[in-house]
Enzyme design. Structure first.
Site: not given
Length: 706
Positions: A48, A295, A451, A512
């Site tokens: 890149h 890029h 998280e 869960h």
């Protein structure tokens, strides 16, 4: 869409002093970074180049004029940290490390040779080279963290900034500002699109981390084309909403503007700073500047020749370094960094005499050593049929350890009352700015419901020498896959504490109840995963985890009570250190081996007792860690699981994947083959077959195999 034509034209003649504050040697140095980056990508035929070409002026300005960094010692604890979150632009960093003469590191010590040579740049992205496609910590000296997955470097930087604030609050004394460094980050549009950077930025803003400065490369180009395809928000306004200090620079080539913005950012003490840099990707390339083709692919020989012409480059030779450029960096960064480092060392010597205990602790942190007696208060547990949840026993152990390991800090993603990870002893406190009634010396971190950021922040804390832990429910480890994986790649001793480990969550239901998460963690190289079967195994798990210096650990714990086994009757829990051990056994060769981890150990013990009473020769193996067991030699493995015993049963409230290697062909695995359900635990155990009767029947059947 935004027009790209004007951007391409802007890069057509880039050789002169296009911005204020650019001397001839400055421009030559900037263009050397650009050309080395272009040439490295071209030789590799992969990489890149465009971002490195665009950001070279900001890279030069930061390193040459602002960064508090000694190239002769990239491990100096008082240094500023630089994070290249846009890791795809790795040649930008490699070129700079080469030009500034950063020294190499071997076995944790600085050695008198360069981190990178010109030959290393020529080996970009090649096998066993020191210049991999994305920067890798522990692999190339001067690389502060492994980056590549976008947003992770941003998250790491928040952890690094937290660690500096904590070290300063705990160890700085009047006249001894040992820790006053900044963390600088180069990030881009891709980082800003990834959710983890938003989580991390929100955390940093709440905490008022004035030691954190992000330089955002707003080139408005992604792989698919203009960012208008998917990303049109006002990033600066978003960060103002996060309580960041925000500045904008219209042209990154204006070095005076870059320096003034950096000065202003450092002057803000109660907010992190974002500097929005408007750049042109592939700056100087005659046809590809400002386009997506600059890029993620080499420019090609003709385009490179055109860019070098635009830079008024003095040579067509690839990897050409003009005379005076390396010397220029030594006159700037080199001399400034050496002087600052020498002053810091003198200060630390005086500090050591005045504050010997604090200096001893800091030396242990710098050298990655544990204090004496860190484990002296780890509890042992009496037999108890009712038992205690392993999350609760772990909560007591972590407090016993943390009292004697002063640099163990951590918290949860808004779940510490459930994960039992709050440090409750006197003086533990919460890591918060004073305006939120806390202290930066506090040891309880509050990550909020973030998280993903929690994982990447913990990695940043570990990169700074402080020992972090983060906690949550096992099911939400899914949100943390990327940072957990990067912990393993970087060999960082982060501790992940996951509770609510099975269908034992009960009424919360399948959303869960973790099923496949254990298998995923066990399948990830370089991670130690432990699921202890009772309170004494929890104590031994912590005794095993804390000494790790180059490996993350995952502790998997229950919500429901686990009976505490009578260790006078059954084998000592110290067997956990080997991953699996014989908990109880008949004399001689068994007809059946029952094995389990976590809450299911009690189930197989129950079946073992019943089988033994009936005269069936049986053995129970507690199996808290596949990873530790696989580290043992063949003789030990065979002593636990004799190869000539075919009758085998494994029991675990998780996916069966992985257990087949231990039960063998024809053995039985009682595990989850579906997602869970919402119901009281007793009903779930019956529905999914985790009952004493089911285990006993399977064991009887297996015992009959010969």
């Amino acid at each position: 869409m935004r027009s790209l034509s004007n951007q391409a034209a802007f890069g057509a003649d880039a050789g002169g002093a296009v911005g204020a504050g650019v001397s001839d040697i400055s421009q030559l140095s900037i263009n050397t970074i650009r050309t080395l980056s272009m040439d490295g990508v071209q030789k590799a035929n992969s990489g890149h180049p465009g971002t490195a070409m665009a950001l070279a002026p900001a890279m030069y300005t930061l390193w040459q004029h602002d960064l508090k960094y000694d190239p002769a010692d990239p491990l100096w604890p008082g240094r500023d940290r630089f994070v290249l979150s846009v890791g795809h632009a790795s040649m930008l960093l490699y070129s700079t490390l080469f030009l500034t003469g950063v020294k190499d590191i071997k076995h944790g010590k600085v050695v008198d040779r360069p981190s990178l040579t010109i030959d290393d740049l020529k080996q970009f992205r090649q096998l066993n080279s020191k210049t991999p496609g994305h920067p890798e910590y522990r692999f190339t000296a001067g690389v502060e963290t492994t980056t590549g997955p976008l947003g992770q470097g941003c998250g790491n930087s928040v952890g690094i900034a937290i660690a500096e604030k904590w070290l300063a609050a705990r160890y700085n004394k009047p006249g001894y500002d040992l820790f006053d460094y900044h963390t600088y980050v180069f990030c881009g549009d891709g980082d800003m699109m990834e959710g983890v950077s938003s989580e991390a930025a929100s955390t940093a803003g709440h905490l008022g981390l004035g030691n954190l400065i992000w330089l955002y490369d707003s080139n408005q180009i992604s792989i698919e084309g203009s960012t208008d395809l998917a990303f049109t928000e006002d990033v600066g306004k978003r960060f103002e909403g996060y309580h960041w200090h925000v500045q904008t620079i219209k042209d990154v080539n204006d070095l005076d503007a870059v320096r003034k913005a950096l000065d202003a950012a450092r002057a803000v003490k109660d907010k992190p700073s974002l500097i929005v840099l408007h750049t042109v990707i592939g700056y100087g390339a005659p046809h590809k500047a400002g386009t997506a083709s600059a890029h993620g692919e080499p420019l090609g020989d003709e385009e490179i020749a055109g860019a070098k012409k635009a830079y008024h480059w003095p040579s067509s030779e690839p990897f050409y370094v003009p005379d005076g450029v390396k010397e220029h960096f030594q006159e700037g960064l080199g001399k400034r960094g050496a002087a600052a480092h020498a002053e810091w060392k003198k200060k630390f010597e005086a500090y050591s005499k005045e504050y010997p205990e604090e200096a001893k602790q800091l030396t242990a942190i710098f050298e990655n050593r544990l204090p004496e007696g860190w484990d002296k208060d780890i509890p042992t547990w009496d037999a108890d049929p009712k038992g205690v949840a392993s999350r609760a026993s772990s909560g007591k152990v972590i407090n016993a350890v943390a009292k004697n390991l002063p640099w163990l800090i951590g918290g949860s993603a808004d779940l510490s009352p459930s994960t039992k990870t709050n440090l409750t002893f006197e003086g533990a406190g919460s890591f918060q700015p004073p305006k939120w009634n806390g202290s930066y010396a506090g040891r309880n971190l509050h990550f909020g419901v973030r998280e993903h950021a929690m994982g990447s922040i913990c990695n940043g804390i570990a990169l700074s020498g402080v020992r972090p832990y983060g906690s949550g429910f096992l099911i939400f480890s899914d949100y943390m896959k990327a940072p957990i994986r990067l912990s393993a790649i970087m060999e960082l001793p982060v501790i992940y504490i996951f509770t609510h480990d099975s269908i034992g969550v009960g009424e919360d239901g399948p959303t869960h109840q973790p099923i496949e998460q254990l298998a995923q963690l066990r399948a990830t190289p370089g991670i130690l995963t432990i699921r202890p079967g009772d309170a004494n195994e929890v104590s031994e798990a912590w005794r095993t985890i804390i000494p790790l210096t180059e490996k993350p650990a995952v502790l998997v714990l229950s919500r429901q009570n686990l009976p505490t086994l009578d260790r006078k009757k059954y084998a000592a829990a110290s067997g956990l250190s080997k991953g699996a051990y014989v908990l109880a056994s008949c004399e001689g060769k068994p007809d059946v081996i029952l094995m389990a981890s976590g809450s299911e150990v009690a189930l197989v013990v129950d079946a073992y007792e019943k089988l033994t009473a009936e005269g069936v020769k049986a053995r129970v193996v507690s199996f808290p860690s596949f990873d530790l067991f696989e580290e043992q030699d063949d003789a030990y493995k065979d002593s636990v699981l004799p190869s000539d015993v075919k009758g085998r049963v494994a029991v675990e409230q998780a996916a069966a994947f992985g257990w087949d290697r231990y039960v063998g062909f024809g053995g039985e695995i009682i595990a989850m083959n579906s997602f869970g359900a919402s119901a009281p635990l007793k009903d779930l155990l019956t529905k999914f077959g985790f009952t004493p009767e089911k285990v006993y029947e399977a064991a009887r059947k297996q015992a009959a195999r010969k």
